[in-house]
Design an enzyme around this catalytic site. Structure first.
Site, mmCIF file in Angstrom:
data_model
loop_
_atom_site.group_PDB
_atom_site.id
_atom_site.type_symbol
_atom_site.label_atom_id
_atom_site.label_comp_id
_atom_site.label_asym_id
_atom_site.label_seq_id
_atom_site.Cartn_x
_atom_site.Cartn_y
_atom_site.Cartn_z
ATOM 1 N N LEU A 1 0.830 -1.216 0.000
ATOM 2 C CA LEU A 1 0.000 0.000 0.000
ATOM 3 C C LEU A 1 0.858 1.257 0.000
ATOM 4 O O LEU A 1 0.354 2.351 0.236
ATOM 5 C CB LEU A 1 -0.887 0.030 1.255
ATOM 6 N N ASP B 1 -6.360 16.690 -13.264
ATOM 7 C CA ASP B 1 -7.668 16.142 -12.939
ATOM 8 C C ASP B 1 -8.418 15.737 -14.198
ATOM 9 O O ASP B 1 -8.728 16.579 -15.038
ATOM 10 C CB ASP B 1 -8.513 17.184 -12.194
ATOM 11 N N TYR C 1 1.827 9.612 -11.847
ATOM 12 C CA TYR C 1 1.321 8.759 -10.770
ATOM 13 C C TYR C 1 0.632 7.529 -11.355
ATOM 14 O O TYR C 1 0.892 6.395 -10.941
ATOM 15 C CB TYR C 1 0.334 9.596 -9.964
#
Lengths: 312, 312
Positions: free
Chosen positions: A75, A272, A144
């Site tokens: 994680l 975004d 990312y």
């Protein structure tokens, strides 16, 4: 893979938002659970959990954390969609290179399965299908997302070459207790905190950005199932399956905190995508999973937790 | 993008197989061409080409090679499918991290377009569709394919974020003059050389492994078109569109050299997918490209070149 109760589990990134919830949930229902990370965001929440402090960038420290484990939950993420774009090399080094070292350590230590939390909100990029299934094209608009996808591919490669099992959960926008409020992640936590305190909230764009918000307890349930899943699929979307605009989120939080938001607007950000909603039917069919917490309930439980918590 | 003749071009990896052919072909039909690489495999072939010696791993040396260029051809690969799997971290560092540094240098130097040679034989992994179109799922079984895909995605990201144009050619198994014979790449060159010399050839598996062989002059033509292409697509398969088994290749070479092969067999390798054949209709439709060299003609031209060449 035997039942969950027989498994010795390591949770890398166990001190973070999802990690803290996962460690607490696994404790008592698996044979052993060991958390690993640089720090615990909420130390008292993990008081009863075995803990190894270490840096994901240091291969010896990773190896120490997974010794004797059957399942390793990965994680760790050392960047955010914003920070990764600002330094893509650093993002790649810290996340992908370190994961390769982790996978080698897993082979050496005889780990059977790695369960990786990937990013349902960034790997697809601008979605051509809504809700977006796992089979959709992946065209991230952030580094990312690129590095998460590279990790997914290396996992597949290690299974192919070395038999190290893996499952990937592409998790949508998570929210719930133990979420930290950061500048460009964790919008629910950030808004809740600020609106409870009567402070202004910051909104990028016109508020129409649509996301799929999933409550952390539902994610933890999927992570448990992923440890013991025996089917053919390897990659599962984990979300609510429903889209919600940022303005919807603000309105819902207003109902929970009982007051109107004061909003400060900023220009939209190029990282975004306008909309991200996951198709979660594969997880339903193969993992036997579905989210059970409504957005209103999840917000109320998050608000209740915030009220009890002294900020770290 | 203006016509080819106005372009100042850099060819990174210009001293290698495809690079040497490309530098020679561009010379005279573009405004300027500059090769860059650690070494020229065939120095005399590039005598008349501007040359910058340098290491792709050194960012300053990359930057020096692309100054004043409109189009940068990125043909550098520091690994092979075999070596990449043996050290995935090194492969990732040398190829992907260095490419990110190249892309930053391209932004700083005002380069308009990067044309990247990717790997049609490895990015798809085990193909679910044959011939395989660009839209097929990508599931590489080698780290080599994973890092090529990561580079493709970073290219898309740089175009999205910074307007740096890109085109990707996923090239099938290339062969032709100036190909070096290496242990696990360049099978046509290796077989031709050894069979011309009357030596044994080494065959992994039963010879049924099927590949798509494309002559280097056809690839060079596609690379020229990719520099000036204005359509919507970014990624093009470049191959013959036809499958050919390794044994077929051996039989064809026997006809060219006029003698029977002596074959030494080895076990199949886990890095070889059983079949790889590319669907090349998108390049036909959008680039106006198609291969024009038959396999027999290509082999004859390669054999003729080998006969004239003293091995480096």
């Amino acid at each position: 893979m035997n039942g969950l109760s027989s498994l010795r589990c390591a949770v890398l990134g166990g001190g973070g938002f999802i990690g803290t919830n996962l460690c607490r949930a696994l404790s008592g229902c698996v044979r052993s659970v060991r958390g690993f990370g640089r720090r615990k965001a909420f130390p008292e929440a993990l008081d009863h959990i075995e803990w190894v402090s270490g840096d994901f960038l240091q291969v010896e420290e990773i190896a120490a954390s997974i010794t004797g484990c059957d399942v390793v939950y990965h994680l760790v993420t050392t960047s955010t969609p914003g920070s990764a774009n600002r330094d893509m090399v650093a993002d790649l080094q810290a996340n992908v290179v370190s994961t390769l070292r982790l996978l080698d350590a897993c082979r050496a230590e005889g780990v059977r399965r790695v369960v990786f939390v990937s990013s349902g909100g960034t790997v697809y990029g601008m979605p051509k299908e809504l809700p977006t299934p796992e089979s959709a094209a992946t065209a991230p608009i952030t580094a990312y997302g690129v590095s998460k996808l590279a990790i997914e591919r290396y996992l597949a490669l290690y299974e192919h070459l070395y038999g190290l099992e893996y499952r990937v959960l592409r998790v949508a926008n998570a929210y719930g207790p133990f979420q930290m409020a950061m500048k460009d992640q964790g919008v629910v936590a950030a808004f809740l905190r600020r609106m409870q305190a009567g402070l202004e909230i910051e909104l990028w764009g016109d508020g129409s950005v649509t996301r799929d918000y999933v409550f952390v307890d539902d994610i933890v349930e999927a992570l448990k199932l992923a440890a013991v899943h025996e089917g053919r699929s390897r990659i599962f979307n984990i979300g609510s399956g429903q889209g919600r605009t940022l303005l919807d989120v603000v309105r819902s939080i207003e109902r929970v905190v009982g007051g109107a938001a004061r909003i400060r607007r900023h220009p939209a950000r190029p990282i975004d995508v306008p909309v991200s909603v996951l198709d979660i039917r594969l997880a339903a069919a193969e993992l036997g999973w579905q989210p059970t917490t409504t957005f209103g309930d999840g917000l109320s439980r998050t608000a209740a937790w915030l009220n009890e918590t002294v900020e770290c």
